[in-house]
Design a protein around this motif. Structure first.
Motif, PDB file in Angstrom:
ATOM      1  N   LYS A 167       0.635  -1.109  -0.128  1.00  0.00           N
ATOM      2  CA  LYS A 167      -0.083  -0.044   0.120  1.00  0.00           C
ATOM      3  C   LYS A 167       0.922   1.394   0.042  1.00  0.00           C
ATOM      4  CE  LYS A 167      -4.275  -1.494   2.268  1.00  0.00           C
ATOM      5  NZ  LYS A 167      -5.073  -1.598   3.434  1.00  0.00           N
ATOM      6  N   ALA A 168       2.235   1.198   0.564  1.00  0.00           N
ATOM      7  CA  ALA A 168       2.921   2.399   0.669  1.00  0.00           C
ATOM      8  C   ALA A 168       3.479   2.739  -0.685  1.00  0.00           C
ATOM      9  CB  ALA A 168       3.934   2.137   1.656  1.00  0.00           C
ATOM     10  N   TYR A 169       3.731   1.823  -1.696  1.00  0.00           N
ATOM     11  CA  TYR A 169       4.317   1.922  -2.948  1.00  0.00           C
ATOM     12  C   TYR A 169       3.635   3.066  -3.727  1.00  0.00           C
ATOM     13  CZ  TYR A 169       6.411   0.723  -7.297  1.00  0.00           C
ATOM     14  OH  TYR A 169       7.009   0.863  -8.534  1.00  0.00           O
ATOM     15  N   GLY A 170       4.199   4.010  -4.459  1.00  0.00           N
ATOM     16  CA  GLY A 170       3.470   4.893  -5.278  1.00  0.00           C
ATOM     17  C   GLY A 170       4.664   5.689  -5.856  1.00  0.00           C
ATOM     18  N   ARG A 171       4.008   6.858  -6.386  1.00  0.00           N
ATOM     19  CA  ARG A 171       4.617   8.032  -6.950  1.00  0.00           C
ATOM     20  C   ARG A 171       6.001   8.492  -6.284  1.00  0.00           C
ATOM     21  NH1 ARG A 171       3.470  13.686  -8.141  1.00  0.00           N
ATOM     22  NH2 ARG A 171       4.751  14.202 -10.201  1.00  0.00           N
ATOM     23  N   LEU A 172       5.896   8.614  -4.705  1.00  0.00           N
ATOM     24  CA  LEU A 172       7.164   8.754  -4.212  1.00  0.00           C
ATOM     25  C   LEU A 172       8.383   7.922  -4.258  1.00  0.00           C
ATOM     26  CD1 LEU A 172       7.378  11.724  -2.786  1.00  0.00           C
ATOM     27  CD2 LEU A 172       6.601  10.621  -0.543  1.00  0.00           C
ATOM     28  N   ALA A 173       7.941   6.681  -4.073  1.00  0.00           N
ATOM     29  CA  ALA A 173       8.852   5.734  -4.050  1.00  0.00           C
ATOM     30  C   ALA A 173       9.602   5.726  -5.422  1.00  0.00           C
ATOM     31  CB  ALA A 173       8.421   4.440  -3.970  1.00  0.00           C
ATOM     32  N   LEU A 174       8.810   5.773  -6.380  1.00  0.00           N
ATOM     33  CA  LEU A 174       9.216   5.730  -7.862  1.00  0.00           C
ATOM     34  C   LEU A 174      10.368   6.967  -8.082  1.00  0.00           C
ATOM     35  CD1 LEU A 174       6.240   4.323  -9.502  1.00  0.00           C
ATOM     36  CD2 LEU A 174       8.545   3.374  -9.780  1.00  0.00           C
ATOM     37  N   LEU A 175       9.915   8.228  -7.598  1.00  0.00           N
ATOM     38  CA  LEU A 175      10.663   9.530  -8.002  1.00  0.00           C
ATOM     39  C   LEU A 175      11.880   9.196  -7.196  1.00  0.00           C
ATOM     40  CD1 LEU A 175       7.822  12.123  -8.388  1.00  0.00           C
ATOM     41  CD2 LEU A 175       9.269  10.978 -10.125  1.00  0.00           C
ATOM     42  N   ALA A 176      11.766   9.027  -6.063  1.00  0.00           N
ATOM     43  CA  ALA A 176      13.015   9.029  -5.002  1.00  0.00           C
ATOM     44  C   ALA A 176      13.980   7.793  -5.520  1.00  0.00           C
ATOM     45  CB  ALA A 176      12.528   8.483  -3.615  1.00  0.00           C
ATOM     46  N   GLN A 177      13.385   6.641  -5.709  1.00  0.00           N
ATOM     47  CA  GLN A 177      14.431   5.421  -6.184  1.00  0.00           C
ATOM     48  C   GLN A 177      14.959   5.512  -7.276  1.00  0.00           C
ATOM     49  OE1 GLN A 177      12.630   1.874  -4.574  1.00  0.00           O
ATOM     50  NE2 GLN A 177      11.753   3.046  -2.978  1.00  0.00           N
ATOM     51  N   TRP A 178      14.273   6.274  -8.415  1.00  0.00           N
ATOM     52  CA  TRP A 178      14.836   6.437  -9.895  1.00  0.00           C
ATOM     53  C   TRP A 178      16.029   7.118  -9.834  1.00  0.00           C
ATOM     54  CZ3 TRP A 178      13.764  10.891 -13.521  1.00  0.00           C
ATOM     55  CH2 TRP A 178      14.291  10.481 -14.591  1.00  0.00           C
ATOM     56  N   ARG A 179      16.351   8.237  -8.880  1.00  0.00           N
ATOM     57  CA  ARG A 179      17.631   8.737  -9.254  1.00  0.00           C
ATOM     58  C   ARG A 179      18.295   9.042  -7.812  1.00  0.00           C
ATOM     59  NH1 ARG A 179      15.391  14.530 -11.972  1.00  0.00           N
ATOM     60  NH2 ARG A 179      16.109  14.055 -13.872  1.00  0.00           N
ATOM     61  N   ALA A 180      17.999   8.169  -6.771  1.00  0.00           N
ATOM     62  CA  ALA A 180      18.545   8.112  -5.366  1.00  0.00           C
ATOM     63  C   ALA A 180      18.362   6.746  -4.719  1.00  0.00           C
ATOM     64  CB  ALA A 180      18.103   9.205  -4.423  1.00  0.00           C
ATOM     65  N   ASP A 181      19.573   6.597  -3.887  1.00  0.00           N
ATOM     66  CA  ASP A 181      19.483   5.409  -2.909  1.00  0.00           C
ATOM     67  C   ASP A 181      18.599   5.929  -1.576  1.00  0.00           C
ATOM     68  OD1 ASP A 181      20.745   3.280  -4.285  1.00  0.00           O
ATOM     69  OD2 ASP A 181      22.773   4.213  -3.586  1.00  0.00           O
ATOM     70  N   ALA A 182      17.562   5.379  -1.129  1.00  0.00           N
ATOM     71  CA  ALA A 182      16.842   5.841   0.010  1.00  0.00           C
ATOM     72  C   ALA A 182      16.589   5.008   0.887  1.00  0.00           C
ATOM     73  CB  ALA A 182      15.431   6.091  -0.666  1.00  0.00           C
ATOM     74  N   ARG A 183      16.703   5.403   2.289  1.00  0.00           N
ATOM     75  CA  ARG A 183      16.575   4.225   3.339  1.00  0.00           C
ATOM     76  C   ARG A 183      16.247   4.972   4.747  1.00  0.00           C
ATOM     77  NH1 ARG A 183      21.768   3.642   6.459  1.00  0.00           N
ATOM     78  NH2 ARG A 183      23.288   5.269   5.771  1.00  0.00           N
ATOM     79  N   ILE A 184      15.577   4.490   5.566  1.00  0.00           N
ATOM     80  CA  ILE A 184      15.184   5.042   6.665  1.00  0.00           C
ATOM     81  C   ILE A 184      16.549   4.758   7.729  1.00  0.00           C
ATOM     82  CG2 ILE A 184      13.710   4.896   8.833  1.00  0.00           C
ATOM     83  CD1 ILE A 184      11.493   4.024   6.634  1.00  0.00           C
ATOM     84  N   VAL A 185      16.847   5.753   8.454  1.00  0.00           N
ATOM     85  CA  VAL A 185      18.096   5.639   9.283  1.00  0.00           C
ATOM     86  C   VAL A 185      17.567   5.935  10.660  1.00  0.00           C
ATOM     87  CG1 VAL A 185      19.556   6.323   7.609  1.00  0.00           C
ATOM     88  CG2 VAL A 185      18.762   8.137   8.873  1.00  0.00           C
ATOM     89  N   MET A 186      16.522   6.185  11.046  1.00  0.00           N
ATOM     90  CA  MET A 186      15.920   6.622  12.505  1.00  0.00           C
ATOM     91  C   MET A 186      14.520   6.648  12.534  1.00  0.00           C
ATOM     92  SD  MET A 186      18.485   9.672  14.038  1.00  0.00           S
ATOM     93  CE  MET A 186      17.700   9.776  15.506  1.00  0.00           C
ATOM     94  N   THR A 187      14.067   6.190  13.592  1.00  0.00           N
ATOM     95  CA  THR A 187      12.657   6.622  14.048  1.00  0.00           C
ATOM     96  C   THR A 187      12.597   7.158  15.284  1.00  0.00           C
ATOM     97  OG1 THR A 187      12.418   4.383  14.836  1.00  0.00           O
ATOM     98  CG2 THR A 187      11.934   4.347  12.531  1.00  0.00           C
ATOM     99  N   LEU A 188      11.513   8.116  15.343  1.00  0.00           N
ATOM    100  CA  LEU A 188      11.425   8.722  16.669  1.00  0.00           C
ATOM    101  C   LEU A 188       9.953   8.480  17.156  1.00  0.00           C
ATOM    102  CD1 LEU A 188      13.436  10.585  14.528  1.00  0.00           C
ATOM    103  CD2 LEU A 188      13.598  11.805  16.729  1.00  0.00           C
TER     104      LEU A 188
END
Length: 284
Positions: A167-188
């Motif tokens: 359900k989380a997969y969408g346009r934001l994931a595609l635009l981010a992962q097309w040109r960048a490496d993306a990862r969550i590094v901290m949660t608060l």
């Protein structure tokens, strides 16, 4: 942390300058200077970099970035109430902090920054996604920034790093992962902030790739993904019909079944579809 920079604790700064967070500005302040320093460290070695910060508020992350060695920080702040507090930080770090009062959506930061540039911010919730999309979709690549270290609501962070099928997969994931490496590094947790939001937050690290993972025109890819995920429950042949009259043939060229839905399609095939749409338009 306050003993490192000889500045007062953030609670004292907020009380002295009457800096209570404003909901209409999307403000939630992070007051633990150990946490802001930890977030700053996620941005990597900044000693040879300028850093852009959006929405510094009372300056917790700003202090972390400077204490961790950022060469120069440009902080853009819309709330005039925060300016005196930020000036105190600028006085403590002469020549290393520039504060601009204004709307980050209206200001070109490049006139005030020297490459290499990194972006680090606890983004105001009401403009965070719009700013991210702007940074991910410049007409030319590589962009002006090397990396983005950004705080979002956890739900938004999960959308940035999502894989196809959920359900989380969408346009934001595609635009981010097309040109960048993306990862969550901290949660608060919510209680880390004042006022406490209703949701958890997360810090996302995005590192710009030298080139996109797959060739595609950024404008066409943006059109294709926007149309596909605007009606994600529909089959792609229906949701993309407005892009081209022969959309089923173009889906076939990209290796996408006509009955597929947007959340089932990976980045490589979306880029192939964007190329097919562009070529079909140019042929006419």
């Amino acid at each position: 942390m306050s003993t490192i920079d000889n500045l007062p604790p953030l609670r004292e700064v907020i009380a002295r300058h009457d800096l209570r967070a404003k909901k209409q500005l999307g403000q939630n302040f992070l007051l633990d200077l150990n946490l802001t320093a930890k977030i700053a460290r996620q941005a990597g070695d900044m000693t040879q970099c300028d850093v852009l910060e959006i929405g510094p508020g009372p300056g917790g992350l700003t202090r972390g970035l400077l204490a961790e060695g950022a060469r120069h920080v440009l902080a853009i702040e819309k709330d005039a109430r925060a300016l005196p507090a930020l000036q105190e930080i600028a006085d403590r770090y002469p020549g290393r902090l520039t504060v601009i009062h204004g709307d980050a959506l209206q200001i070109d930061p490049l006139a005030h920054l020297t490459p290499p540039i990194r972006i680090a911010a606890n983004l105001p919730y009401n403009v965070g996604t719009e700013l991210l999309i702007r940074w991910l979709t410049p007409p030319d690549w590589p962009p002006f920034w090397q990396s983005l270290t950004l705080m979002f609501q956890k739900e938004v962070a999960e959308r940035i790093v999502a894989a196809p099928g959920g359900k989380a997969y969408g346009r934001l994931a595609l635009l981010a992962q097309w040109r960048a490496d993306a990862r969550i590094v901290m949660t608060l947790p919510p209680e880390a902030f004042v006022p406490a939001p209703k949701v958890h937050s997360a810090v996302v690290q995005l590192t710009a790739l030298p080139a996109p993972r797959y060739p595609a025109d950024p404008g066409v890819l943006s059109q294709v993904t926007a149309a596909a995920f605007n009606q994600r429950r529909k089959m792609l042949r229906a949701s993309l019909r407005g892009l081209h009259p022969q959309i089923e043939s173009l889906l076939d060229l990209a290796g996408i079944p006509p009955t597929a839905r947007a959340e089932e399609i990976d980045l490589e095939r979306f880029c192939a579809l964007a190329r097919a749409v562009q070529e079909a338009r140019q042929a006419h």
